[in-house]
Design an enzyme around this catalytic site. Structure first.
Site, PDB file in Angstrom:
ATOM      1  N   LYS A 272      31.862 -11.893 -14.149  1.00  0.00           N
ATOM      2  CA  LYS A 272      33.000 -12.566 -13.530  1.00  0.00           C
ATOM      3  C   LYS A 272      34.257 -11.720 -13.703  1.00  0.00           C
ATOM      4  O   LYS A 272      34.387 -11.041 -14.723  1.00  0.00           O
ATOM      5  CB  LYS A 272      33.243 -13.921 -14.211  1.00  0.00           C
ATOM      6  CG  LYS A 272      32.255 -15.010 -13.858  1.00  0.00           C
ATOM      7  CD  LYS A 272      32.639 -16.325 -14.542  1.00  0.00           C
ATOM      8  CE  LYS A 272      31.608 -17.418 -14.311  1.00  0.00           C
ATOM      9  NZ  LYS A 272      31.448 -17.796 -12.903  1.00  0.00           N
ATOM     10  N   ARG A 346      21.522 -23.000 -13.065  1.00  0.00           N
ATOM     11  CA  ARG A 346      20.290 -23.507 -12.448  1.00  0.00           C
ATOM     12  C   ARG A 346      19.054 -22.980 -13.170  1.00  0.00           C
ATOM     13  O   ARG A 346      18.018 -23.627 -13.200  1.00  0.00           O
ATOM     14  CB  ARG A 346      20.285 -23.144 -10.964  1.00  0.00           C
ATOM     15  CG  ARG A 346      20.262 -21.665 -10.682  1.00  0.00           C
ATOM     16  CD  ARG A 346      20.669 -21.328  -9.256  1.00  0.00           C
ATOM     17  NE  ARG A 346      22.115 -21.492  -9.045  1.00  0.00           N
ATOM     18  CZ  ARG A 346      22.720 -21.286  -7.888  1.00  0.00           C
ATOM     19  NH1 ARG A 346      22.023 -20.934  -6.814  1.00  0.00           N
ATOM     20  NH2 ARG A 346      24.016 -21.453  -7.771  1.00  0.00           N
TER      21      ARG A 346
END
Ligand code: BES
Ligand code: MN
Ligand code: ZN
Length: 494
Positions: A272, A346
């Site tokens: 990020k 996920r």
């Protein structure tokens, strides 16, 4: 220290306390109790309201000193227009009182005379209590100059009876659990490794009729919790998986609660940018909500069996971190090619969904700060909900409306499934450029089996950028109150 709540049937002017709260509607229209107090104070309240241009709008407050009554001072609280005084409006009233009560040890609230006929008295008093606890929340342990609230007790005046008392107690219990979640979310990542999360959960759940299993290392491998193992392998602070079980004797149904527990999300090798990482200590908000919810089930006398599943990892870079192109084989046999290490939530939730499905609960729900795309779709305050069973989705929507935690249903379009197709495995962990919240949901669906399931993407509402009534800046503890409401009223979805 938790604020203590009592119901008081005594006269408003006889309440012995530091601060007495009375209300005024729009146009500074004093309630009956406020009018009576104003008379005893020789008009100080109404004069001060006029001098300060107090308008009575919802949540507005004005404090005056008092003498000759039980209270040392009085706070006039605006309740706005009758149409604004919903259950959520009453939470805001509670929060406004709390924010004016930081220097008061004891507060009495006289608000029964402010209620519109449409609001049930028990719901109303519960909402005020909830608003007070949530509005009183502070996270100041790292401030050297601490302006700590000293609020210790609240008397709700003019009501009595078991029904109101139970409603207030229940709301306060859920609100305190929300504050525990907020504390965990606001805590810097350095102080909450996966192991620390287990320690904190174990401490919270002690004596709460919850069986705690915390797995690590070989115990994760034995259960094929491979997403958790692989996402967590880049951190020196190794992963954990919590299984929490509340099993009351008379239980007829089982609900599974699943929470994403990424204690820090750097993005991994799909790193990020710095700005995107600033708030990533909050990426365990789903986990905090599940753990907090588990802690109040016995106290609230929940009849259903509730099992919590919480994968805990830190998503880091380093010599052992997982790579793009790596393939994960799951418990249910499906394989996933990692095409973005920042789509890690996920990958760990898949383990939890497989494990929960194998235990065949009557329904399951997962909470996860899963996608920025969901924030693009619904903004910062509304959670996205996806699932495979409309009755279950409707049940959750209804619970969230009662708790005041907004969420909105999003679709899981089968034709988007091909966006997850992988060159070498059953699927990859990211879709295309659009519909990111939905492809994340479609990914999770692959691990659900036949159990009624809902996925709440709480990336937006898990954090508040600024103080707003009963939500304070930082971790909000979103989901705790909805989960508590949901398990208390659970019906097996068809
Ligand atoms: N934890 C983030 C999602 C998130 C973003 C939560 C902002 C709260 C605020 C999640 O792990 C993530 O990085 N998601 C990616 C998914 C993408 C790589 C498909 C995202 O949203 O960019
Ligand atoms: Mn991520
Ligand atoms: Zn994440």
């Amino acid at each position: 220290m938790a604020v203590k709540f009592v119901l008081s049937n005594g006269a408003v002017d006889k309440q012995r306390c530091d601060l007495l709260a009375v209300t005024a509607a729009s146009g500074a229209k004093l309630s009956a109790a406020a009018t009576a107090i104003d008379r005893l104070l020789d008009g100080t309240l109404s004069r001060s309201a006029a001098a300060n241009a107090f308008s009575g709008k919802l949540g507005e407050t004005l404090v005056v000193g008092a003498s000759g009554i039980g209270a040392k001072s009085v706070v006039l609280v605006g309740t706005g227009m009758a149409s604004e005084l919903t259950v959520d409006g009453l939470r805001r009233v509670g929060a406004a009182i709390a924010q004016r009560s930081r220097k008061a040890k004891s507060v009495a609230v006289a608000a029964t005379d402010a209620l519109p006929a449409a609001v049930d008295i028990a719901d109303a008093m519960a909402a005020i209590g909830e608003g007070i606890v949530l509005g009183n929340y502070q996270f100041i342990k790292y401030k050297s100059e601490q302006k700590r609230s000293i609020l210790a007790s609240v008397a709700i005046v003019g009501v009595s009876g078991a029904r109101v008392a139970t409603a207030v107690d229940g709301a306060v219990i859920a609100a305190n659990a929300t504050c525990w979640a907020r504390d965990m979310i606001n805590e810097p990542a350095a102080a909450k490794s996966p192991a620390d999360m287990v320690t904190a959960a174990t401490k919270l759940l002690r004596g709460k009729s919850v069986k705690v299993d915390a797995w690590q290392g070989a115990e994760l491998a034995k259960r094929k919790l491979n997403g958790t193992i692989i996402v967590g392998q880049g951190s020196r602070r190794t992963p954990r998986f919590l299984r929490l079980e509340y099993a009351p004797r008379d239980a007829r149904h089982t609900v599974a609660l699943i929470g994403k527990g990424v204690v820090f999300d750097s993005g991994g090798y799909s790193l990020k940018p710095s700005s995107g990482m600033e708030q990533m200590k909050t990426d365990m908000s789903g986990a905090a909500a599940v753990i907090a919810t588990m802690s109040v089930l016995a106290e609230l006398g929940v009849h259903s069996r509730v099992v919590g599943y919480v994968p805990l990892v830190e998503n880091m870079i380093g010599g052992n971190a997982y790579r793009l192109g790596d393939v994960i084989t799951y418990r249910n046999g499906k394989t996933v090619e990692v095409m973005n290490t920042d789509a890690e939530g996920r990958l760990i939730l898949a383990d939890a969904l497989c494990l929960a499905s194998d235990e065949a609960p009557d329904a399951m729900i997962n909470l996860a700060t899963l996608t920025g795309a969901c924030m693009v779709a619904l903004g910062p305050k509304v959670a996205g909900m996806m699932g495979n069973n409309d009755a279950w989705i409707d049940q959750i929507k209804a619970a969230s409306e009662r708790s005041g935690e907004p969420l909105w249903k999003l679709p899981l379009p089968p034709e988007y499934r091909k966006m997850l197709d992988s060159e070498i495995a059953d699927m990859k962990n990211v879709g295309g450029s659009y519909g990111g919240a939905l492809t994340a949901g479609l990914f999770l669906k692959e691990f659900v089996g036949k159990v009624p399931w809902a996925h709440l993407d709480i990336a937006g509402p898990s954090r508040a950028e600024s103080d707003d009534a009963y939500l304070s800046r930082g971790g909000t503890g979103f989901g705790v109150r909805t989960l508590v409401e949901l398990v208390q009223t659970f019906r097996k979805p068809r």
